[in-house]
Design an enzyme around this catalytic site. Structure first.
Site, short mmCIF file in Angstrom:
data_model
loop_
_atom_site.label_atom_id
_atom_site.label_comp_id
_atom_site.label_asym_id
_atom_site.label_seq_id
_atom_site.Cartn_x
_atom_site.Cartn_y
_atom_site.Cartn_z
CG ASP A 93 -0.29 0.04 2.52
OD1 ASP A 93 0.86 0.49 2.60
OD2 ASP A 93 -0.92 -0.38 3.51
CB SER A 94 0.26 4.68 -1.09
OG SER A 94 -0.77 5.14 -0.23
N GLY A 95 1.10 3.71 2.04
CA GLY A 95 1.43 4.31 3.32
C GLY A 95 0.52 5.46 3.68
N GLY A 96 -0.36 5.85 2.76
CA GLY A 96 -1.24 6.99 3.01
C GLY A 96 -2.10 6.82 4.24
CG PHE A 97 -5.15 3.74 6.63
CD1 PHE A 97 -6.44 4.22 6.65
CD2 PHE A 97 -4.71 2.99 7.72
CE1 PHE A 97 -7.30 3.96 7.72
CE2 PHE A 97 -5.55 2.74 8.79
CZ PHE A 97 -6.84 3.22 8.78
CG ASP A 147 -5.49 6.86 -0.91
OD1 ASP A 147 -4.41 6.43 -0.45
OD2 ASP A 147 -6.59 6.40 -0.56
CD GLN A 191 -10.06 7.40 -0.19
OE1 GLN A 191 -11.06 7.47 0.54
NE2 GLN A 191 -9.05 6.59 0.11
N GLY A 218 -10.96 4.06 1.98
CA GLY A 218 -11.70 4.92 2.88
C GLY A 218 -12.92 4.30 3.52
CG ASP A 268 -5.92 -5.37 2.82
OD1 ASP A 268 -5.38 -4.96 3.87
OD2 ASP A 268 -6.55 -4.61 2.05
CB CYS A 306 -10.30 -26.74 10.12
SG CYS A 306 -8.83 -25.79 9.64
CB CYS A 308 -5.26 -25.48 9.43
SG CYS A 308 -5.65 -25.25 11.19
CB CYS A 311 -7.78 -28.09 13.00
SG CYS A 311 -8.51 -26.48 13.38
CG HIS A 337 -7.89 -22.11 12.91
ND1 HIS A 337 -8.42 -23.25 12.34
CD2 HIS A 337 -8.95 -21.30 13.18
CE1 HIS A 337 -9.73 -23.15 12.29
NE2 HIS A 337 -10.08 -21.97 12.80
#
Length: 373
Positions: A93-97, A147, A191, A218, A268, A306, A308, A311, A337
């Site tokens: 990501d751009s780091g903006g958040f 952004d 946005q 956003g 994500d 499951c 995994c 489990c 898990h």
């Protein structure tokens, strides 16, 4: 023969779609959940763990990797793939958040954002060109534009001004990395806050720029769930149908399925990994709070459905013991898990779309989880 950036839709079911996106480090089948590896690793897991989980792509965070260890150091070591030992696709990501979350520690201008490090208070500046340069040093497969993430509650006038700034920054990011100039892909971000007309205008402006994919930013910033879903459902169909669509940072199981139903491809969220470290686990039978005393002598697997590692090898009693004792293995097993659940969720959605039974699949998951979210 496929080329980097190729996006092929394999099947649809309503607005939901299953597709393939080709990157420099492999082809991703969507819908896809992307585990978050903020500083170059998914907390508590190794690259081998992620491979065993069949993770297709992970995230890195531009802000955090710029602060520590530094993007130029990473570049000198062959890029983030070589440095971290993960050879699959990476989105940064751009780091903006993160920058905009610094509140009093940052100042926004037309040129970019001046901010102070959360670590040592040192002063830094992110321009659109700078965040592209950092991500090129990191060598990620998918880069995000800079952004402004408007806070929930911002008025319409401010949100409209911010929308324009985000568009101008996006154009500068594209100019700093012209289309076709390398193997990295660049995604634009829509946005517009919580105003449908502004979301429509932002989508029009951003989609007029030639990006390799388009994201909805956003959301999940303090608003109600119904409002978030309304804005998501309004915005998703405004994005080009022939490009990947990415919903940033939104991620309960039902949020993801609602997004898939609206035609979104990529997701994500820190939720599965953060909740794993807090003892909240997602199962086919509902959420489990492994801290609860009722599991102290429970010899059953966490989730009988499951397969995994956690489990198939360990009991609920043992997982509770590890967590109560604050053993590091608890964080690894819980994270394995939860990520297995989320990755299986989106893989199952892809299969359901191809079989024309996505609505049934969503209803089955909703019957288990909706009441708990």
């Amino acid at each position: 023969m496929t080329n980097t950036g190729d996006f092929h839709i394999l099947g649809t079911d309503g607005q939901a779609r299953c597709a393939e996106l080709t990157t420099a480090h492999g082809t991703i089948r969507t819908p896809v959940f992307m585990p978050v590896g903020t500083v170059g690793c998914v907390k508590a897991l190794s690259p081998d763990d992620l491979t065993a989980l069949k993770a297709q792509i992970i995230l890195g965070n531009t802000y955090h990797l710029y602060i520590l260890p530094g993007d130029e150091l990473v570049a000198r070591r062959g890029g983030l793939h070589t440095f971290s030992g993960w050879d699959g696709p990476i989105l940064t990501d751009s780091g903006g958040f993160q920058v905009f979350s610094l509140q009093g520690l940052r100042k926004i201008s037309e040129d970019g954002v001046e901010f102070r490090s959360h670590r040592d208070g040192s002063k830094h500046f992110f321009s659109p060109e700078k965040v592209v340069s950092i991500q090129r040093n990191l060598g990620s497969d998918i880069m995000m534009v800079l952004d402004e993430c408007v806070p929930y509650g911002a008025d319409k006038e401010y949100t409209a001004q911010s929308l324009g700034l985000t568009t101008r920054w996006a154009a500068r990011c594209r100019a700093a990395y012209p289309q076709g100039s390398g193997n990295q892909l660049l995604f634009g971000i829509v946005q517009g806050g919580f105003f449908q007309d502004l979301r429509s205008e932002s989508a029009r402006q951003i989609c007029d720029l030639p990006f390799d994919g388009y994201a909805i930013g956003g959301l999940s910033v303090g608003e109600s769930k119904p409002l978030m879903l309304d804005i998501m459902r309004h915005t998703a169909p405004l994005l080009p149908a022939d490009k990947p669509r990415y919903l940033m940072g939104v991620g309960t199981p039902m949020d993801i399925l609602d997004g898939i139903e609206a035609g979104i491809d990529m997701f994500d969220c820190v939720l599965p990994t953060r909740n794993a470290r807090n003892g909240t686990l997602y199962t086919s039978l509902g959420k489990v709070n492994i801290k609860r005393a009722e599991y102290k002598e429970d010899d059953r697997p966490l989730d009988p459905n499951c397969d995994c590692y956690a489990c198939t090898r360990f009991s609920r009693a043992y997982l509770r013991h590890l967590y109560t004792a604050r053993e590091l293995l608890a964080y690894r097993l819980n994270t394995i898990h939860n990520l297995h659940y989320f990755l299986t969720l989106t893989h199952g959605a892809a299969q359901a779309i191809l079989q024309g039974r996505f609505a049934t699949y969503k209803a089955e998951v909703q019957a288990v989880h909706a009441h708990a979210e």
